[in-house]
Each structure stands twice: as structure tokens, then as C-alpha cells.
Design a protein around this motif. Sequence first.
Motif, PDB file in Angstrom:
ATOM      1  N   GLN A 181      -0.967 -22.051 -45.144  1.00  0.00           N
ATOM      2  CA  GLN A 181       0.346 -21.401 -45.093  1.00  0.00           C
ATOM      3  C   GLN A 181       1.396 -22.467 -44.745  1.00  0.00           C
ATOM      4  O   GLN A 181       1.930 -22.508 -43.634  1.00  0.00           O
ATOM      5  CB  GLN A 181       0.349 -20.279 -44.042  1.00  0.00           C
ATOM      6  CG  GLN A 181      -0.598 -19.139 -44.380  1.00  0.00           C
ATOM      7  CD  GLN A 181      -0.593 -18.065 -43.317  1.00  0.00           C
ATOM      8  OE1 GLN A 181      -0.488 -18.342 -42.128  1.00  0.00           O
ATOM      9  NE2 GLN A 181      -0.684 -16.803 -43.749  1.00  0.00           N
ATOM     10  N   PRO A 182       1.697 -23.329 -45.702  1.00  0.00           N
ATOM     11  CA  PRO A 182       2.537 -24.502 -45.385  1.00  0.00           C
ATOM     12  C   PRO A 182       3.991 -24.128 -45.118  1.00  0.00           C
ATOM     13  O   PRO A 182       4.546 -23.215 -45.738  1.00  0.00           O
ATOM     14  CB  PRO A 182       2.430 -25.361 -46.649  1.00  0.00           C
ATOM     15  CG  PRO A 182       2.130 -24.386 -47.739  1.00  0.00           C
ATOM     16  CD  PRO A 182       1.263 -23.336 -47.108  1.00  0.00           C
ATOM     17  N   ASN A 204      -2.743 -35.350 -45.474  1.00  0.00           N
ATOM     18  CA  ASN A 204      -3.429 -34.681 -44.365  1.00  0.00           C
ATOM     19  C   ASN A 204      -2.942 -35.203 -43.018  1.00  0.00           C
ATOM     20  O   ASN A 204      -2.748 -34.441 -42.063  1.00  0.00           O
ATOM     21  CB  ASN A 204      -4.940 -34.869 -44.495  1.00  0.00           C
ATOM     22  CG  ASN A 204      -5.517 -34.069 -45.650  1.00  0.00           C
ATOM     23  OD1 ASN A 204      -4.922 -33.082 -46.105  1.00  0.00           O
ATOM     24  ND2 ASN A 204      -6.676 -34.468 -46.136  1.00  0.00           N
ATOM     25  N   GLN A 253       2.162 -30.574 -37.642  1.00  0.00           N
ATOM     26  CA  GLN A 253       1.524 -29.311 -37.230  1.00  0.00           C
ATOM     27  C   GLN A 253       1.698 -28.254 -38.335  1.00  0.00           C
ATOM     28  O   GLN A 253       2.061 -27.104 -38.089  1.00  0.00           O
ATOM     29  CB  GLN A 253       2.110 -28.819 -35.901  1.00  0.00           C
ATOM     30  CG  GLN A 253       1.959 -29.820 -34.769  1.00  0.00           C
ATOM     31  CD  GLN A 253       2.634 -29.379 -33.486  1.00  0.00           C
ATOM     32  OE1 GLN A 253       2.933 -28.203 -33.290  1.00  0.00           O
ATOM     33  NE2 GLN A 253       2.848 -30.315 -32.565  1.00  0.00           N
ATOM     34  N   ASP A 254       1.433 -28.706 -39.561  1.00  0.00           N
ATOM     35  CA  ASP A 254       1.628 -27.863 -40.747  1.00  0.00           C
ATOM     36  C   ASP A 254       0.270 -27.379 -41.251  1.00  0.00           C
ATOM     37  O   ASP A 254      -0.655 -28.191 -41.418  1.00  0.00           O
ATOM     38  CB  ASP A 254       2.345 -28.679 -41.831  1.00  0.00           C
ATOM     39  CG  ASP A 254       2.916 -27.803 -42.927  1.00  0.00           C
ATOM     40  OD1 ASP A 254       3.108 -26.601 -42.692  1.00  0.00           O
ATOM     41  OD2 ASP A 254       3.189 -28.351 -44.024  1.00  0.00           O
ATOM     42  N   ASN A 255       0.154 -26.069 -41.485  1.00  0.00           N
ATOM     43  CA  ASN A 255      -1.098 -25.477 -41.956  1.00  0.00           C
ATOM     44  C   ASN A 255      -1.117 -25.507 -43.486  1.00  0.00           C
ATOM     45  O   ASN A 255      -0.276 -24.872 -44.121  1.00  0.00           O
ATOM     46  CB  ASN A 255      -1.209 -24.034 -41.448  1.00  0.00           C
ATOM     47  CG  ASN A 255      -2.533 -23.390 -41.847  1.00  0.00           C
ATOM     48  OD1 ASN A 255      -3.318 -23.965 -42.598  1.00  0.00           O
ATOM     49  ND2 ASN A 255      -2.781 -22.190 -41.341  1.00  0.00           N
ATOM     50  N   ARG A 308       0.520 -33.753 -42.406  1.00  0.00           N
ATOM     51  CA  ARG A 308       0.451 -32.357 -41.982  1.00  0.00           C
ATOM     52  C   ARG A 308       0.021 -32.245 -40.523  1.00  0.00           C
ATOM     53  O   ARG A 308       0.533 -31.407 -39.766  1.00  0.00           O
ATOM     54  CB  ARG A 308      -0.515 -31.598 -42.890  1.00  0.00           C
ATOM     55  CG  ARG A 308       0.092 -31.235 -44.246  1.00  0.00           C
ATOM     56  CD  ARG A 308      -0.941 -30.631 -45.160  1.00  0.00           C
ATOM     57  NE  ARG A 308      -0.320 -30.078 -46.360  1.00  0.00           N
ATOM     58  CZ  ARG A 308      -0.944 -29.930 -47.522  1.00  0.00           C
ATOM     59  NH1 ARG A 308      -2.208 -30.305 -47.647  1.00  0.00           N
ATOM     60  NH2 ARG A 308      -0.311 -29.421 -48.552  1.00  0.00           N
TER      61      ARG A 308
END
Length: 982
Positions: free
Chosen positions: A85-86, A73, A80-82, A76
Motif C-alpha cells: 500500500q505505497p 527496497n 517507512q513505505d509499504n 522504501r
Amino acid sequence: MHIPRQRFGPYMLDEAAARLLRDGESVALQPKVFALLCALTARPGQLVAKDTLLDEVWPGQEVSEGVVKTAVNQLRAALQDNPAQPRYVETVQRRGYRFIAALQPADAASMPTTSPVQHAPVPAWVDAPANVPIGRTPAVETLRAAWARAVAAERQLVFVVGEAGVGKTTLIDHVARSAGAPRVLRGQCVEQGGQDAPYMPVLEALNGLCRGAPEVLPLLRHVAPTWLAQMPWYLDAAERAALLLEIHGVGPGRMLREFGTLLDQLAQRHPLLWILEDLQWSDQPTLLLLEHLASHRQPARWLLVASLRPDDGQGRVSAAADLHVRLRLRALAGSLSLEPFTPAQVADYMAQRYPQAALPRGAAQHLHAQTGGLPLYLATWLDAAERQHPPVQGRPPVEALVDPPSQLTQTLAHLIERQWDLIAPEDQVLLEAAAVLGVEFWSQPLAAMLERSRLSVRAQVDRLALQGFWLVPLELEQLSDGSFDARHAFRHALHRHVLYHRLGPAARAELHRRAAVALQTAAPLGLSVSAAEMVEHHERSLDLAAAVRSSVAAVRLALARFVPQEAVRLAQRALALLERCRDIDMRERDALELALQAEQGVAFAQYLGFAAPEREAALERARLLCERAEAGASHGWIDAGLGWIHQTRADYARALQMADRVEAAARRFDDSALQICACNLRGAALSFQGAYGPAVACLREGLALCAQMGERLVGAPFPIDPAVSLLINAAFPLLALGDIEAALSHVEQARVRADRLGAPMASMLAAWGAAVVGAALDDPVRVVQALPVLEVAAGPNDIGQADGPAHWYAGWALSMGGAASTDEGLQRIRDGMARHRARGVLAGASQVHLYAAEVALRAGDLAAARSEVDRGLHWAERLGEAMHLAELHLLDARCHTAQRDEVRAEEALARALHHSHEQQAAWPALAARLMRCERPGAGDADRAALADALARLRGGEGHARVRRAHALLRGAAPRLTRQGSS
């Protein structure tokens, strides 16, 4: 160790420099989060299981899977990774994670030029030069002069000695600020647990350097791999495995030498300042390291400053104080003794502290009398006085100076007690619990001890730290649950010492019990908890069984840090505790003792040798414990260890008995690794007994099992790679049987495998085998080629088993090759023999006397040759060692021939032929048949026997013995032909 930079999206990952950039700007990542990113990018597009990540990123730590999720976490968030929708890190439900972005190499040209070059971190206390501490100008000048000599490549070690509170740290900090050292290492010895954590302050300093200067890691890998192995978080799984294999079996001396080399190379470009504080609490291995560094006077640009009290805080002279005296007497270290302030210096201090007002007459003398002139006492006194009488407009609290409160007495301990009386009861409770945790502590376990929330305890600790008297902040760590914890320390070790020792015995034991529970709870959150800490808390809370359980891990840590003496000390202390345990059942007691005795056996082997009586006693006790417990495959390795002890001592009958026991365990538990060990042990014993055929059969069976197991061999507890060992152990009996081609092939295969593994023990054994075969083939060149590996093993790698062979093969090869005199060669051989026997090794004793006899006979020293032959025959008979009987009797025959005693020469030759025939040994038989054919009166039957011996050989056409046989037979061919036709 080159690690290429890689790009993905707007990011550039520079693993070697330990940084992640986004469009040229640094992205802040916690060390564990960065390690997680490296582990994922190492396998782009592949599923990486949670267990794998735990092993690689949190090696050796008891943490839960939740810590992985927390770190992912955080990663991420930084990228700035969602997660829905990685773009970079994909979750594979309940299994692990996958790095899904495309990776591209980033060449040097693409490196952003705006990115700053990273250097070692500049500690918080290194800033612009401040005024010289009051009264310390001579001491400062002495340390600056030492630094100047260090800059000029004259290594320096200086002890700063003084009682608690005299200002040692203040002085050292000032010199560190003003010296302008480009690279500073700093380590702190601590009172609690320091004796049980080998090299703790050294590793603290080294780890701090690596975190701020990742470019140091390749140097560590190159010159100090044993030290890099102590910091596995800087390596991936494959690198760790390769590193452990590379250093497996090396001795403790190598760790000392590597650190000296590392310091010298670190200081080649920039001089190095190394600070060790409170050395009176140092562990013994660290003191041995300092003595090693001080004893080598080669040019090097570093200064080590070590602070030290005259005693250990309990009125006892410490081991560090003994070291200080020894090094001073040998002129290997400098020393600064700090004295308390004089009344005039107290006045100077007051003038500096209160520059806006003059002091009342007599105030300085009065404060000097009250505080003894110790700077820490003085500062503590004034802090207390200011709290009771706050200064106005920077003026001193005159009332307190003229008529101080009667509670403020002359000792700092009493002064601390006075401060204690002034704080709230809830702060007293917290500080007492913190004192039990140690000089340094985390808030999380402290909260668990107090059964309070982390937030409330953290707020209270922060408040006390802001007040500045009791605590100081150290570092911040993010836990696996996403929360943060702060590490604090007592402002001075004496503060913790006073608070800890004011506790009553029952209260202290209860708090230690709570500390043990709290630390066990904290470990899964990612806070590091050492086995040494757990041992101390359990022991002081009288939970002796738990102390023994934790001691097993502490012993293993000492072995991993190459300090076997420390491992033995810890194991014996734990065994003594086990004797006092009354609350565990017999099964667990035996299991704990078995583990400790087995680890002791490893430790004794490391620094006393494989055949040490202490090692045998530990393993014999372990074997008895095995017999009382439920049988397991692991118990077979105890028998294997005992078997190799007997083999090393030339007790071949008992070695064979142990081989039978190991084989029985292998069959019972269907354990191929144990079966390999049984084959190797039996084959080696049979070979020394001269049973060459059965020996080769056993060893070939073991090699076939090695091929079947493949990579699974790596996880088995072999002291040396089994394939290399089997190949070498088979080489000599194959040669004796006349299969020269196979013998040389085995030696080459062993060398190639050892080189590929990079394991020093395997390389040593491969070189030893090459020398054995080379000497048997009368080939000094082949022996000389093996010598460098043996000498490295005996020297830099500190492998004691190589010491004797390195000497005697050098003596044999140089003498037989004409590069050394007979006296020098014999001296080297005898010296190697003495070194080997001093380690309890007797196997091959007759062989070494054979080498000495060959050297003496070649030089025409018949008396020395006869003496060595007699000794060789004596040892062969005493030990039942038949593997060189034929060669010894052949040398005996040559000696008698040189003395023109033909009758005895013929008798000795007959004995050589008898043993060759009995052992089916074609190679020594060829030598004996040659001698018979070259003697007067040789007939056709002798030449026919020579031809038969020659026909039994495979290979060896280029060797002198074979060429002589062919030449002799060619000269006799016409006569043999005529007789054959008649």
C-alpha cells in the motif's frame, strides 16, 4: 545551479545539500539510494523505466536491473513505505517505478532550524592535536610555517620525501590534525593501475569533498565543469547532457586552468589543505596539474603536501621525483627530507611506547642497528617481539630486545617475510590474492578469486584488520543484492609490494586471471571496476586479447578526462599488445584495431590539431580496416574525418572525393546524419574553390536535413554542431553571390544556436564566421564584436583552431579601425598565420594574406601591400583556392594605381572582373565595377555595369561600398537618362 527544496509528507528533500529530513531529523541514505529518490521526484506521477534509472543513477556501470530493485527496497525502508500500500513509491510491474506523493516547494522559512549545517567531512585522522612525532619537530615547524603562509594567501606546495617506512604519513597526519584546516582534501596514488587512470588521486580527493560538502557542487558547475563531468553521479540525465555539450571540443589546458580556479575559489572563504600521498606512483596528468598549479604564483590560500619516495619501489627514478627537482630548482616548491631515527630518537620512541619501565642499557643502539632507525621497521619489530614475548604490565619484551630472534633481520622486507612465516597458511593464501587485487581491495572479488563464500572471507579479512599488522578498514558499501561489502587496504603499500613480488611468475599470472574474472563478476553487484584495472589483470595473466578489449574503454576514459596524450599512450600500448595476440580471429583483431585507431584520431585532433599527420595516419589505417570489414554506417565517419583533414589542409580535390564516399555510405545505409556531413564537406570545399552557387546549394540541402532530424542530431558524432557549421559555411558564398541579407541572417542564426547550445566549439565557429563576413563587408566593428568569443576559445577553452583567427582578426580590425598601428596589425596577422600553419592548417591562406595587404595598403605601405598580395596569389594558385582571387587582383590594381602604373592596374582590374564574372560573385564585382567607374576614362557602359552589379545585391544598403555605388550612379543619372532617350 539552484535546485529547489521539496516537501512530501513529513519529509523535506534538499537535493542541493544532498540530504533528506524527516520532521527536521536527518534520514540516512546511501548515495545511490539518494540519487534514486532524486530521479523519481524529478518526474512526480510519471512512470520512470528501469533503464532510465540505470542510466541516471548508475551511469557508465555494468549493473543489472536487480540493483534498481535493491535500491528501491532500501528507499522504501528509509521512507517507512509499504510496497503493498505505497504512499511514496509505486511499482509498475516489469516496467519501472512511479513517485506518487504530492510534492510541494519548501521555502527558506520552512527549513528546520535544528538541522545542523553540513560541512566537508572531518576525516577520521583529524582529531585533537597529539604530541609531535619523535624527531620530527623541525619538519612539523616547516609544514606549520607553510600553512601559515598559505593562510596569508601565499599558495604553497611542499614535497615530503623519504624512503618507505620513514614516517611521511605520520608527519602529514599530525600536521593535518594540528593545523585546524576547515577543509581538507586527500588523495592516494596507488602502485597498481595508477599510470592508466588519469587524475585518479585528484578525483578521489574531489569526490570526497563533494560527498561531505554538497554546497561545493554549484561552484564546480560554475568554474570547473570539465571536472564535474568526471563525476556524473552528482547530475541528472538532463544536466549531464547539457554539461557534455558545454565542454565538447575544449582542450586539455582548460581542465588544468579550471582546477586552479576551483582551488582558489574554494580557499577564498577558508584556507584549504590538500594532501596527495605516494606521488611516485602518480599518473602523468596529475603531475602536469601539479606543475601547472605551482607555476602560477597569484595569491591563493591553499597548501598542497605531497609525499614522495626517492624512487618508485623498483629502484627507478620516478617522473614525480623529476618534477620535485624541477620545481625546487625554480623555487616553486618546498621540500622536506625525512631521515631515519638516530639511536637517541629510538630511545625516545621506546620511552613513549613503554613509559612504565626503563630500557636495558644498549637496547636503543641495538634496535637502531637492527632496524636502520626507520620508524615503520621499528614498530614492526616491536609488534613481532611482543607477539613472541607479550609485555607484562606495560613493560617491554626485554628478552626480545636483548637477544632478538635471529630471523629478524635489518630490512623491513625481511621483517615482513618474518611476520609472514608466523601467520596461518589460510591467511597467507588470502593475503597473496589480496596483493594481486591491489593496495586497496573489496572482499567480494577476493572471495570469488578464492572460490569461497563472501561471509567467510569477510570474517577472515576483518580478523586480519583487527590484528593491525597487515590490513586496515576503509569503507562499507551495500551491494545490489542487498548484502554488504567492505573495502580494506594494506597497512602500508610496502606490505602489498613485498607479498606481490614474492609470488612466482606462474602463481602471479594465475591470480591475475582469477582477479579479472572476479572483478567482472563483481561489477553487476555495484562495485566500481575501472578499465585500467582490467587491462592490468588481463595483461599480467597473459590474456592479451582481453587486455586490448579493456584498453578501448581506458582510452575513451582518458579522452573524457581531457588527457589526449595519455589516450594515445594507452592506445599505442594496446596496439602493441594486439600485435602479440595469437588467439583471436582476424575479424575481431581488425575490429579492435579499428576502435583504437579511431580513438587515436580523436586524441591527435585534440592536442595536435585537426590536420595533424598523426591523425591522418590513424584514420587512414582505420579506413583500410573498414574496407576489410563488413561495411557499416559508422565507417562513413572515418571517411568524413579524413575529408575534413584534407579540407583543413586545402586539398580540396581530395576533400570532394571523401565527400562522395561519405554520401555513398549515407545513401547505402539511409543515414541522414552522414548525408548532412557530406553536404557540409562538399559545400565547404566548393566554396573555397570559388564555386559559390553549387556550394550554397549543397549547404542548404544540409540545413534542410538538419531541420528534418531535429533533436536526433545530438546523438550523431559531429565534432561541431552541424547546423552551426552549415550556417557559417554558407554565409561567405552567399555574401560573395550578393545575398548580404541572407549571409548576415545565417551568421546571426549560428550565433543564437551556439549560445543556446552552450557549446564552445559551436560558439567559436559562429564567431569566426561573423569575423569572416565582417571583414568581407569592410566592417571592423562587426569583427571586433566577434573577437571576445574567439579569444576565449583560444585561451580559457584551449581550442587550438581559434588561436590563429583570434590573432589575425584582432590585427585586421584594430588596424582598419585605427586602434592599432600598421606594424602592430601586420605583426598580429602574421603571427596568427604562423600559428595556424604550425597546426598544419592551410585552408584560407590566401584570405589571410588579403587581410595583411589591406592593412598595409590602408597605411600607405605599398611595398608591404604588394608583397602580401603576391603571397596571397601564390597560395591561391598553389592550393586551387579561388574564393578570394577577385579581391586579391583588385588590391593588386589598387597598389599599381598608387604607384601610377596605369597599365598594370588596368590588367589587374580586368583579372578581378574576370574572376567575379566567372564565379557569379556580385559582391567583389561591385567593388571592381566601382573602381572601374572611378578611374579616368570611365564611360556609360562602365556605369551601366555598376548599376547591374548593384541590382544583383540583396541587402547591404547601409554599407560603404553600396553607398558609394549609389552616389556615383546618382551623379551620372542625368547623362544616362539623356542617352536613354536619344
